[in-house]
Motif scaffolding. Structure first.
Motif, PDB file in Angstrom:
ATOM      1  N   GLY A  56       0.808  -1.198  -0.321  1.00 41.61           N
ATOM      2  CA  GLY A  56      -0.275   0.255   0.070  1.00 41.61           C
ATOM      3  C   GLY A  56       1.233   1.607  -0.130  1.00 41.61           C
ATOM      4  N   ALA A  57       1.624   1.658   0.771  1.00 47.62           N
ATOM      5  CA  ALA A  57       2.502   2.522   0.821  1.00 47.62           C
ATOM      6  C   ALA A  57       3.974   3.132  -0.766  1.00 47.62           C
ATOM      7  N   LEU A  58       4.234   1.073  -1.179  1.00 49.02           N
ATOM      8  CA  LEU A  58       4.040   1.973  -2.570  1.00 49.02           C
ATOM      9  C   LEU A  58       3.966   2.747  -3.811  1.00 49.02           C
ATOM     10  N   LEU A  59       2.317   1.947  -3.519  1.00 49.89           N
ATOM     11  CA  LEU A  59       1.379   1.894  -4.402  1.00 49.89           C
ATOM     12  C   LEU A  59       1.019   3.625  -4.205  1.00 49.89           C
ATOM     13  N   ALA A  60       0.644   4.449  -2.579  1.00 49.79           N
ATOM     14  CA  ALA A  60       0.943   5.964  -2.344  1.00 49.79           C
ATOM     15  C   ALA A  60       1.822   6.980  -2.669  1.00 49.79           C
ATOM     16  N   GLY A  61       3.184   5.843  -3.038  1.00 44.13           N
ATOM     17  CA  GLY A  61       3.919   6.399  -4.021  1.00 44.13           C
ATOM     18  C   GLY A  61       4.487   6.541  -4.783  1.00 44.13           C
ATOM     19  N   VAL A  62       4.086   5.998  -5.459  1.00 44.08           N
ATOM     20  CA  VAL A  62       3.499   5.844  -6.752  1.00 44.08           C
ATOM     21  C   VAL A  62       2.514   7.166  -7.726  1.00 44.08           C
ATOM     22  N   THR A  63       1.513   6.701  -6.737  1.00 49.43           N
ATOM     23  CA  THR A  63       0.482   7.343  -7.297  1.00 49.43           C
ATOM     24  C   THR A  63       0.736   9.253  -6.651  1.00 49.43           C
ATOM     25  N   SER A  64       1.417   9.756  -6.373  1.00 47.88           N
ATOM     26  CA  SER A  64       2.106  10.678  -5.612  1.00 47.88           C
ATOM     27  C   SER A  64       2.971  10.607  -6.873  1.00 47.88           C
ATOM     28  N   ALA A  65       3.754  10.346  -7.032  1.00 48.52           N
ATOM     29  CA  ALA A  65       5.291  10.476  -8.005  1.00 48.52           C
ATOM     30  C   ALA A  65       4.559  10.309  -8.873  1.00 48.52           C
ATOM     31  N   THR A  66       3.640   9.961  -9.981  1.00 50.52           N
ATOM     32  CA  THR A  66       3.179   9.794 -11.249  1.00 50.52           C
ATOM     33  C   THR A  66       2.514  11.004 -12.018  1.00 50.52           C
ATOM     34  N   LYS A  67       2.022  12.129 -10.633  1.00 54.38           N
ATOM     35  CA  LYS A  67       1.540  13.384 -11.209  1.00 54.38           C
ATOM     36  C   LYS A  67       2.767  13.768 -12.136  1.00 54.38           C
ATOM     37  N   SER A  68       3.384  13.993 -11.929  1.00 55.74           N
ATOM     38  CA  SER A  68       4.431  15.075 -12.407  1.00 55.74           C
ATOM     39  C   SER A  68       6.031  14.300 -12.872  1.00 55.74           C
ATOM     40  N   SER A  69       6.358  12.533 -12.729  1.00 53.64           N
ATOM     41  CA  SER A  69       7.608  12.365 -12.711  1.00 53.64           C
ATOM     42  C   SER A  69       7.777  11.746 -14.002  1.00 53.64           C
ATOM     43  N   ASP A  70       8.349  11.593 -14.776  1.00 52.75           N
ATOM     44  CA  ASP A  70       8.372  11.279 -16.264  1.00 52.75           C
ATOM     45  C   ASP A  70       8.997   9.583 -15.586  1.00 52.75           C
ATOM     46  N   ALA A  71       9.474   9.317 -15.477  1.00 52.47           N
ATOM     47  CA  ALA A  71      10.150   8.143 -14.958  1.00 52.47           C
ATOM     48  C   ALA A  71       9.914   7.890 -13.058  1.00 52.47           C
ATOM     49  N   ILE A  72       9.343   6.383 -12.896  1.00 50.10           N
ATOM     50  CA  ILE A  72       9.045   6.033 -11.315  1.00 50.10           C
ATOM     51  C   ILE A  72      10.183   5.075 -10.688  1.00 50.10           C
ATOM     52  N   VAL A  73      10.876   5.019  -9.770  1.00 52.46           N
ATOM     53  CA  VAL A  73      11.901   3.669  -9.575  1.00 52.46           C
ATOM     54  C   VAL A  73      11.174   3.251  -8.013  1.00 52.46           C
ATOM     55  N   THR A  74      11.254   2.267  -7.921  1.00 52.54           N
ATOM     56  CA  THR A  74      10.692   1.989  -6.514  1.00 52.54           C
ATOM     57  C   THR A  74      12.011   1.102  -5.885  1.00 52.54           C
ATOM     58  N   ILE A  75      11.990   1.286  -4.666  1.00 52.23           N
ATOM     59  CA  ILE A  75      13.242   0.717  -3.716  1.00 52.23           C
ATOM     60  C   ILE A  75      12.779   0.391  -2.165  1.00 52.23           C
ATOM     61  N   ASP A  76      13.562  -0.104  -1.552  1.00 46.22           N
ATOM     62  CA  ASP A  76      13.359  -0.086  -0.489  1.00 46.22           C
ATOM     63  C   ASP A  76      14.197   0.344   0.717  1.00 46.22           C
ATOM     64  N   ALA A  77      14.011   0.913   1.126  1.00 44.60           N
ATOM     65  CA  ALA A  77      15.211   1.691   2.582  1.00 44.60           C
ATOM     66  C   ALA A  77      15.981   1.165   3.022  1.00 44.60           C
ATOM     67  N   ASP A  78      16.077  -0.063   3.626  1.00 41.53           N
ATOM     68  CA  ASP A  78      17.146  -0.884   3.949  1.00 41.53           C
ATOM     69  C   ASP A  78      17.941  -0.715   3.456  1.00 41.53           C
ATOM     70  N   LEU A  79      18.623  -0.332   2.174  1.00 43.26           N
ATOM     71  CA  LEU A  79      19.494  -0.454   0.818  1.00 43.26           C
ATOM     72  C   LEU A  79      20.386  -1.808   0.931  1.00 43.26           C
ATOM     73  N   GLN A  80      19.471  -3.151   0.943  1.00 42.93           N
ATOM     74  CA  GLN A  80      19.759  -4.145   0.292  1.00 42.93           C
ATOM     75  C   GLN A  80      20.233  -3.742  -0.778  1.00 42.93           C
ATOM     76  N   ASP A  81      19.255  -3.627  -1.472  1.00 47.75           N
ATOM     77  CA  ASP A  81      19.611  -3.537  -3.233  1.00 47.75           C
ATOM     78  C   ASP A  81      19.860  -2.507  -3.604  1.00 47.75           C
ATOM     79  N   ASP A  82      20.601  -2.519  -4.514  1.00 51.99           N
ATOM     80  CA  ASP A  82      21.790  -1.702  -4.503  1.00 51.99           C
ATOM     81  C   ASP A  82      21.964  -0.568  -5.657  1.00 51.99           C
ATOM     82  N   VAL A  83      21.308   0.681  -5.260  1.00 58.24           N
ATOM     83  CA  VAL A  83      21.373   1.698  -5.891  1.00 58.24           C
ATOM     84  C   VAL A  83      22.281   2.098  -6.290  1.00 58.24           C
TER      85      VAL A  83
END
Length: 325
Positions: A84-111
């Motif tokens: 739900g939090a991911l979808l909320a962020g995508v909903t907000s970002a899609t209003k004015s972003s041309d592309a959206i990256v989703t990533i968890d906060a724990d830095l396990q995924d390599d930025v």
């Protein structure tokens, strides 16, 4: 060279005060590098989504947003869960972003995989999956269950990208299509491949969590897997029907066997066999009822049509409106 575009990085957060400063630092470094390379515009943003945290997560997001032009945030009114939090962020970002990256906060995924995703997007891909190149950081149990889950989902006919989680890039158009899926029972790993469009993969090595504790213990992982199975396939219900026919065939065979034994005078009254049969059939029936109940519960959740999240404050939109003025 392609024209620079606006990038939004959505980061769901739940009690992440320990890792938030380092995550902000690392993502700011990535955005700064992409801006310097003229790949993204300097109004690109990191959108931290506070999913009803009970620690200082939101106050830190608010503070960072005032100090760092790249940082913004979305505060949910309560805990709605990771998806739900991911979808909320995508909903907000899609209003004015041309592309959206989703990533968890724990830095396990390599930025550091984000610039590679951006390159794939510039090449014309509208969905870019971050895919783990190994599972060395997982325990043997988690590794084997994860592999089994992906194989089982594939057998059910659900198209997933193996070894990919919620680390991905999506174009504005792909994100809008994703948001058009209105189900309450969210399993984004299964929904995103259904969006279609040209896609690509970027491989990376997953790291250990930088700080804090995992927000996905075994109980939540099992629930997440069950949501994935029951949200995308009715094969389990068909399997129940097959199991019912199988049990009927066994009972017919036993009936024939009993008649034959009676004819030959070999009837032995057995309490154990009767009790085992009763318990076995009772267990099968309870499992079948539970599986059907899971589907009925999903229907119950969907027909109520409740909001999937509620935004209490949206710093991202506030910042975007100020910049446009």
């Amino acid at each position: 060279m392609a024209e620079a575009f606006k990038l939004g990085i959505v980061v769901p957060c739940y009690n992440e005060e320990e890792v938030l400063p380092e995550t902000t630092k690392e993502l700011t470094r990535i955005l700064s590098g992409l801006v310097n390379d003229d790949k993204i515009t300097n109004d690109s943003k990191i959108i931290f989504v506070d999913d009803g945290s009970k620690d200082k997560t939101w106050s830190m997001i608010d503070e960072f947003s005032q100090e760092n032009n790249f940082v913004s945030g979305v505060k949910l009114s309560r805990n709605f869960g990771h998806q739900g939090a991911l979808l909320a962020g995508v909903t907000s970002a899609t209003k004015s972003s041309d592309a959206i990256v989703t990533i968890d906060a724990d830095l396990q995924d390599d930025v550091n995989a984000i610039p590679k995703m951006v390159d794939k997007f510039i090449e014309g891909n509208e969905v870019v999956y971050g895919v783990r190149n190994n599972r060395d950081t997982d325990s043997a149990f988690k590794r084997s269950t994860a592999e089994g889950f992906y194989k089982f989902m594939g057998w059910l006919g659900v198209k997933l990208v193996p070894d990919s989680a919620d680390f991905r890039l999506m174009s504005k158009r792909a994100s809008e299509v994703l948001l058009s899926y209105k189900e309450t029972n969210l399993f984004l790993r299964g929904i995103v491949p259904m969006v279609g469009f040209k896609s690509a993969k970027v491989y990376y090595a997953r790291k250990e969590r930088f700080a804090g504790t995992s927000k996905y213990p075994l109980r939540k992982m099992l629930k997440f897997a069950m949501d994935g199975i029951t949200s995308f396939s009715i094969v389990p219900i068909k399997m129940i029907m097959g199991l019912g026919f199988f049990i009927v065939l066994i009972s017919i065979a036993l009936l024939i066997y009993t008649i034959v034994q009676k004819i030959h005078g070999n009837v032995v009254t057995g309490w154990s066999s009767m009790m085992i049969s009763i318990w076995a059939l009772g267990g099968v029936q309870l499992i079948c009822i539970s599986v059907i109940g899971e589907y009925v519960g999903k229907i119950f959740s969907e027909v109520k049509n409740r909001p999937r999240f509620t935004i209490e404050r949206d710093i991202y939109t506030e910042k975007t409106l100020k910049e446009e003025k």
